[in-house]
Enzyme design. Structure first.
Site, PDB file in Angstrom:
ATOM      1  N   THR A 150      21.340  18.573  -1.911  1.00 56.26           N
ATOM      2  CA  THR A 150      21.096  19.385  -0.715  1.00 56.26           C
ATOM      3  C   THR A 150      22.118  18.963   0.338  1.00 56.26           C
ATOM      4  O   THR A 150      23.221  19.480   0.381  1.00 56.26           O
ATOM      5  CB  THR A 150      19.647  19.229  -0.211  1.00 56.26           C
ATOM      6  OG1 THR A 150      19.320  17.839  -0.104  1.00 56.26           O
ATOM      7  CG2 THR A 150      18.672  19.908  -1.144  1.00 56.26           C
ATOM      8  N   LYS A 176      19.370  12.704  -6.372  1.00 56.50           N
ATOM      9  CA  LYS A 176      19.828  13.328  -5.137  1.00 56.50           C
ATOM     10  C   LYS A 176      19.018  12.749  -3.991  1.00 56.50           C
ATOM     11  O   LYS A 176      17.871  12.309  -4.149  1.00 56.50           O
ATOM     12  CB  LYS A 176      19.701  14.849  -5.188  1.00 56.50           C
ATOM     13  CG  LYS A 176      18.288  15.408  -5.246  1.00 56.50           C
ATOM     14  CD  LYS A 176      17.510  15.483  -3.957  1.00 56.50           C
ATOM     15  CE  LYS A 176      18.273  16.211  -2.863  1.00 56.50           C
ATOM     16  NZ  LYS A 176      17.452  16.235  -1.590  1.00 56.50           N
ATOM     17  N   THR A 187      12.599  12.698   0.091  1.00 60.16           N
ATOM     18  CA  THR A 187      13.198  13.924  -0.416  1.00 60.16           C
ATOM     19  C   THR A 187      14.305  13.544  -1.369  1.00 60.16           C
ATOM     20  O   THR A 187      15.473  13.775  -1.158  1.00 60.16           O
ATOM     21  CB  THR A 187      13.663  14.839   0.726  1.00 60.16           C
ATOM     22  OG1 THR A 187      13.588  16.174   0.280  1.00 60.16           O
ATOM     23  CG2 THR A 187      15.031  14.590   1.181  1.00 60.16           C
ATOM     24  N   GLU A 271      22.659  10.574   5.651  1.00 64.46           N
ATOM     25  CA  GLU A 271      23.200  11.525   6.620  1.00 64.46           C
ATOM     26  C   GLU A 271      23.703  10.829   7.872  1.00 64.46           C
ATOM     27  O   GLU A 271      22.956  10.126   8.561  1.00 64.46           O
ATOM     28  CB  GLU A 271      22.126  12.547   6.996  1.00 64.46           C
ATOM     29  CG  GLU A 271      21.792  13.508   5.888  1.00 64.46           C
ATOM     30  CD  GLU A 271      20.713  14.492   6.260  1.00 64.46           C
ATOM     31  OE1 GLU A 271      20.534  15.459   5.506  1.00 64.46           O
ATOM     32  OE2 GLU A 271      20.038  14.305   7.282  1.00 64.46           O
ATOM     33  N   ASN A 394      20.003  16.615  11.701  1.00 67.97           N
ATOM     34  CA  ASN A 394      18.586  16.897  11.501  1.00 67.97           C
ATOM     35  C   ASN A 394      17.988  17.740  12.607  1.00 67.97           C
ATOM     36  O   ASN A 394      16.926  18.344  12.416  1.00 67.97           O
ATOM     37  CB  ASN A 394      17.821  15.588  11.314  1.00 67.97           C
ATOM     38  CG  ASN A 394      18.028  15.041   9.908  1.00 67.97           C
ATOM     39  OD1 ASN A 394      17.375  15.464   8.972  1.00 67.97           O
ATOM     40  ND2 ASN A 394      18.962  14.116   9.769  1.00 67.97           N
ATOM     41  N   THR A 399      18.091  25.676  11.724  1.00 65.21           N
ATOM     42  CA  THR A 399      18.576  26.669  12.675  1.00 65.21           C
ATOM     43  C   THR A 399      20.085  26.841  12.594  1.00 65.21           C
ATOM     44  O   THR A 399      20.654  27.569  13.377  1.00 65.21           O
ATOM     45  CB  THR A 399      18.167  26.274  14.111  1.00 65.21           C
ATOM     46  OG1 THR A 399      18.642  24.941  14.383  1.00 65.21           O
ATOM     47  CG2 THR A 399      16.674  26.336  14.284  1.00 65.21           C
TER      48      THR A 399
END
Length: 399
Positions: A150, A176, A187, A271, A394, A399
Site C-alpha cells: 500500500t 507488506k 496493517t 512512513e 497520514n 483525502t
C-alpha cells in the site's frame, strides 16, 4: 543462511495490477499457491474490529490442507458487514475455481482503506489472470510481494536455506507494511512458506513462536489495525523425513530469521521515518516485563520526536521506562544510546551531548539499551522515529 529470493519447492506466486487502486497501473493483487496440499497456520489481529478476510481466514486455519493465499491491496474490506464476508469468500471461490480446489483450501487477505466495499469488477478480471500467471521464479515472487504493497516504498522478501537430515530445505516469506504497525501486528500482512514437512499443530506452534519474536516486536505508532495476518504454509515438497526435535528447533530458527528480517524491513520502510531504532531491554525478571518497557519506549511520541531532532534527551526514555507496570525505581535503570552511557544509579552521567547528538543526526540506525538489575530476561524491539512527513502522509491518507 540467507539465500536468493526464491520460493521453496512446490510453491508458485504471481502479482499484477487489476485496477483496484486509483493508479490503475499499480500492482494490487497477489497470489501464493502450492502444487500440493500444505499444512497451514495463521496469526491474526487482536483488534476486535477486524476485516472480513481476517474472519474468513481465521476459520480455515490451522488446517492440514491449505493450497493458496489471495491478497488484494488498496481496499481493506473492513467494516463492510455481511457483504464484506461474502466478498472475501467470493475471492477465495474465484481462486479455487481457477485452481480446481475446495474453497476452504484458499485463504484471503486484504489491505488498504477501511470502510469501502470491495470492487468486484477488477477482481473478477484480475483473479483468473493472476492464477494464469502463477510461476515458481524469482520474478514472480517479487511481483507477488509488490502486489501486497500500500504505502510501502519497496517490496519486502526474505529467504533462508538450511539442511535437515542432508536435505536442503527453504523458508521464504513476503510481507507488506509501513504504518499502522504495533505489537499484535497491524496493517501488515505476511505469507511465509517452507518445503519442510510439518503437521498443522507444528506449523501453528512454530508460527506463533516466530511472530512473538518478530512482528510482535515492531511498532511504528502503536496502532493495531483491522487487517493484520501472518500465514505459514508447509508443503513438505523438499522430501525431508519427519523432523526430529532438533530439526524442528533448527527450522524454528530459520522461520524466526525470515520473520525478523521481514519485520525489520517494515520498520526500515516506515512512513516518513528518518531513523531505524533498536531497543534492547535486559536484566528483567520476566520477558513480559522487558517487553512492556521496550514497547512503551517504542510507542512514546516524545522519545520518537527526540530521535528525529537528534536530541539525546535521556529523561524521556527513563520516564517512559518508569510509566509501565514493572516495579522499579529510577536507581534501577542504566541507559545507553548508541553505546554511550547517559544515565545510571538514579542520575545522569557526564557525557558529550554534542557527540551523541551528532551521532543521532548522522546515522539512520539508533540503539537504545536499557539495563535492569532484576534477572536474566531480555527483549529486542524495533521502531522508527516520528517526523513531520509521517504526520503529512497520514493526515492526507483518505483525502
Amino acid at each position: 543462511m540467507t539465500a536468493d529470493m526464491i520460493l521453496p519447492q512446490g510453491f508458485r506466486a504471481a502479482g499484477l495490477a487489476c485496477g483496484i487502486k486509483e493508479n490503475k497501473s499499480t500492482f494490487d493483487l497477489s497470489l501464493f499457491a502450492s502444487d500440493v496440499p500444505c499444512c497451514g497456520a495463521g496469526v491474526f489481529t487482536k483488534n476486535q474490529v477486524c476485516g472480513a478476510p481476517v474472519k474468513v481466514s481465521r476459520e480455515r486455519v490451522p488446517s492440514e490442507s491449505v493450497r493458496a493465499v489471495v491478497i488484494n491491496s488498496g481496499n481493506a474490506n473492513a467494516c463492510t458487514g455481511e457483504r464484506g464476508i461474502e466478498d472475501a469468500k467470493w475471492m477465495t471461490r474465484l481462486v479455487s475455481d481457477g485452481l480446481s480446489l475446495a474453497e476452504e483450501e484458499v485463504l484471503v487477505c486484504s489491505t488498504g482503506i477501511i470502510g469501502h466495499f470491495l470492487p468486484r469488477t477488477p477482481l473478477e478480471q484480475g483473479i483468473p489472470e493472476v492464477v494464469r500467471q502463477l510461476d515458481s521464479g524469482a520474478r514472480a515472487f517479487r511481483q507477488a510481494a509488490t502486489g501486497m504493497m500500500t504505502t510501502d516504498t519497496v517490496p519486502k522478501q526474505a529467504t533462508h536455506v538450511l539442511s535437515i537430515g542432508g536435505t536442503t530445505v527453504r523458508v521464504s516469506g513476503a510481507a507488506k507494511g509501513a504504518a499502522m504497525i504495533a505489537p499484535n501486528m497491524a496493517t501488515m500482512l505476511s505469507v511465509i512458506m517452507t518445503d519442510a514437512p510439518l503437521s498443522s499443530t507444528q506449523a501453528d506452534q512454530l508460527l506463533r513462536n516466530a511472530v512473538n519474536r518478530s512482528f510482535n516486536c515492531v511498532s511504528v505508532e502503536g496502532h493495531t489495525s483491522t487487517s493484520d495476518t501472518v500465514i505459514l504454509l508447509a508443503n513438505g515438497a523438499a522430501g525431508a523425513a519427519e523432523l526430529s526435535d532438533q530439526e524442528l528447533s533448527d527450522l524454528q530458527l530459520a522461520i524466526d530469521e525470515v520473520a525478523m528480517e521481514l519485520g525489520q524491513a517494515i520498520i526500515r520502510d516506515a512512513e516518513g521515518a528518518d531513523h531505524f531504532i533498536t531497543i534492547e531491554v535486559s536484566g528483567a525478571k520476566q520477558r513480559d516485563d522487558a517487553f512492556e518497557i521496550a514497547r512503551t519506549i517504542a510507542n512514546d511520541a516524545l522519545v520518537k520526536t527526540a530521535i528525529t531532532g537528534a536530541d539525546p534527551n535521556w529523561g524521556r526514555i527513563v520516564s517512559a521506562t518508569g510509566r509501565t507496570s514493572v516495579k522499579l525505581t529510577e536507581r534501577d535503570i542504566v541507559l545507553q544510546v548508541n553505546g554511550t552511557l547517559l544515565y545510571e544509579d538514579g542520575q545522569p552521567v557526564d557525557f558529550d551531548e554534542q557527540a551523541v547528538s551528532d551521532g543521532l543526526r548522522n546515522n539512520r540506525d539508533v540503539l537504545i539499551q536499557v539495563q535492569l538489575p532484576f534477572g536474566e530476561e531480555s527483549v529486542v524491539f524495533w521502531t522508527s522515529d516520528l517526523t513531520q512527513e509521517y504526520v503529512r502522509l497520514n493526515s492526507e491518507y483518505t483525502t
